[in-house]
Design an enzyme around this catalytic site. Structure first.
Site, PDB file in Angstrom:
ATOM      1  N   ASP A   1       0.860  -1.186   0.000  1.00 16.63           N
ATOM      2  CA  ASP A   1       0.000   0.000   0.000  1.00 16.63           C
ATOM      3  C   ASP A   1       0.896   1.235   0.000  1.00 16.63           C
ATOM      4  O   ASP A   1       1.654   1.467   0.946  1.00 16.63           O
ATOM      5  CB  ASP A   1      -0.896  -0.017   1.235  1.00 16.63           C
ATOM      6  CG  ASP A   1      -1.989   1.042   1.188  1.00 16.63           C
ATOM      7  OD1 ASP A   1      -2.026   1.827   0.224  1.00 16.63           O
ATOM      8  OD2 ASP A   1      -2.809   1.073   2.127  1.00 16.63           O
TER       9      ASP A   1
ATOM     10  N   ASP B   1      -2.851   2.462  -5.958  1.00 21.95           N
ATOM     11  CA  ASP B   1      -1.859   2.515  -4.880  1.00 21.95           C
ATOM     12  C   ASP B   1      -1.763   1.255  -4.034  1.00 21.95           C
ATOM     13  O   ASP B   1      -1.059   1.244  -3.025  1.00 21.95           O
ATOM     14  CB  ASP B   1      -2.134   3.714  -3.963  1.00 21.95           C
ATOM     15  CG  ASP B   1      -3.505   3.666  -3.320  1.00 21.95           C
ATOM     16  OD1 ASP B   1      -4.342   2.868  -3.784  1.00 21.95           O
ATOM     17  OD2 ASP B   1      -3.747   4.418  -2.368  1.00 21.95           O
ATOM     18  N   GLU B   2      -2.440   0.173  -4.408  1.00 20.43           N
ATOM     19  CA  GLU B   2      -2.306  -1.042  -3.625  1.00 20.43           C
ATOM     20  C   GLU B   2      -2.475  -2.274  -4.493  1.00 20.43           C
ATOM     21  O   GLU B   2      -3.168  -2.266  -5.504  1.00 20.43           O
ATOM     22  CB  GLU B   2      -3.284  -1.072  -2.460  1.00 20.43           C
ATOM     23  CG  GLU B   2      -4.738  -1.173  -2.849  1.00 20.43           C
ATOM     24  CD  GLU B   2      -5.632  -1.440  -1.649  1.00 20.43           C
ATOM     25  OE1 GLU B   2      -5.280  -2.307  -0.818  1.00 20.43           O
ATOM     26  OE2 GLU B   2      -6.684  -0.792  -1.556  1.00 20.43           O
TER      27      GLU B   2
END
Length: 433
Positions: free
Chosen positions: A11, A105-106
């Site tokens: 993350d 983003d993850e």
């Protein structure tokens, strides 16, 4: 459940805000809020400096400004975010062919599917990965969790956030999860938390006291069965690499209700062209075009049409979106408009459509305010001035645009103000700035 900690969850920390701080030296170490900047805007991401004032994702921008009026409030630069995300995802695919991105983003990674994975070297692997992410992205940081399941890997990535790592040893999952607040379970939002609190449930251990039937009486059958398993750290979901994209869409909430049909038509066409551009970048085409409208009273409608074959032609999609809008009654004004394409394929039936001349048809002239937005005169946007060089929009209003001249590679720079129609001022690419 696996016998080894071989599922990794990465993350990127405060991703959008961190990219803005990376690319804007004057904002490093200061509160930054990314999202809608108008009265109806919503926070997408806040930097850790802004979070100290209680600002969080999904909070209204109005409330965020009240809590921290001195923060920098910026619109998103998705080209820059996609570029940084692509770098990270490429690095993850060096670890394993099974990478499941969940957002920009993850992502989850099945480490056991990679060549030569050695559980005894897990700590070194994670340390090298996090160092590479920071190096390759020019300073972004990531929090990482590794466990025997997706559930515990995601929870582990939150434990030492930001810029931390936590590895859950196999066999310790239930003991680790038990004392945590029930909202630690992914998918347990505020509404479910409130319902469980009324049952006396504060922690995951509290939740384990209830049978599936007892939970179903309060939460419904599907939610109860899932929560029952997850509360006991039972999760055998596989990593699903390259999950199929169901649709591509763009929407915008307006600062004031819009009633001018020509202006709304121009916006719909522009959105359709944005959707076409995104599909082309990913090698996709689509058959079903959907228009979404939200009226002044918050009533929301969608209207769709299906084409004879899949296309990525911006002219076809723009004309279709315009026809759908023409069928809507907009007398009371619209507060939101969106265009999406579904029924996606990785091919185009070219003979059904005219040749693509994406740039030869200009949407009808919108209002001056929205034209400035299209040109990029909104906070955070990257610009270039013929005399002063590269910078970004600090603010705009009253026919003026203020620019701070700095980039990722330069020190914090000076601020200058220009007329919004200054011919020396233009867009520049957000990628690599």
């Amino acid at each position: 459940m696996r016998a080894t900690a071989s599922i990794l969850h990465l993350d990127l920390d405060a991703f959008y805000a961190s990219v803005e701080q990376r690319d804007k030296p004057s904002l490093r170490g200061k509160p930054v809020v990314v999202g809608g900047v108008g009265a109806r805007g919503v926070v997408a991401t806040a930097s850790y400096e802004a979070r100290r004032f209680g600002i969080r994702s999904a909070m209204s921008t109005t409330e965020a400004r009240a809590r921290c009026p001195h923060a920098a409030y910026l619109c998103g630069r998705f080209d820059a975010y996609r570029d940084a995300s692509g770098i990270v995802m490429a690095r993850l695919r060096e670890l394993s062919p099974l990478v499941q991105p969940m957002s920009l983003d993850e992502a989850f990674v099945d480490l056991a599917a990679g060549d030569g994975f050695d559980p005894d070297q897990l700590g070194d692997l994670v340390a090298e990965l996090r160092a590479d992410v920071t190096r390759l992205t020019d300073g972004l940081t990531a929090s990482v969790g590794v466990a025997s399941s997706k559930l515990m890997a995601k929870i582990a990535s939150e434990i030492n956030k930001p810029d931390g790592v936590f590895i859950v040893e196999p066999g310790t999952e239930a003991a680790l999860l038990g004392p945590m607040p029930v909202r630690a379970i992914p998918g347990v939002g505020p509404a479910t938390t409130d319902r469980l609190r009324r049952l006396g449930v504060e922690t995951v251990e509290d939740l384990r006291r209830f049978s599936v039937d007892e939970l179903a009486a309060h939460l419904g059958t599907s939610s109860a069965a899932s929560l029952y398993r997850l509360a006991r750290a039972e999760d055998n979901r596989p990593i699903e690499a390259d999950r199929e994209t169901k649709s591509v869409s763009v929407e915008d909430t307006f600062e004031t209700n819009l009633v001018d049909r020509a202006e709304l038509g121009g916006i719909a066409e522009q959105m359709a062209r944005q959707v076409a551009g995104r599909m082309r970048r990913h090698g996709l085409s689509g058959r079903t075009v959907t228009l979404k409208v939200r009226y002044h009273d918050f009533e929301t409608h969608t209207r769709s049409t299906t084409l004879a074959g899949p296309t990525d032609n911006p002219r076809v999609l723009a004309a279709t979106a315009r026809r759908l809008l023409d069928s809507e009654d907009i007398g009371g004004g619209l507060r939101l408009l969106g265009v999406g394409v579904s029924g996606l394929a990785d091919w185009v039936q070219d003979d059904l459509f005219t040749a693509d001349d994406a740039d030869d048809a200009t949407p009808p002239e919108p209002s001056a305010r929205r034209e400035h937005r299209r040109r990029g005169w909104y906070p955070g946007q990257d610009v270039h001035h013929g005399e002063h060089g590269d910078g970004w929009v600090w603010g705009t209003g009253s026919g003026l645009v203020t620019v701070r001249f700095e980039t990722r590679q330069t020190p914090s720079g000076p601020i200058k103000t220009f007329p919004v129609d200054d011919p020396s001022l233009s867009h520049r690419s957000a990628v690599g700035t």
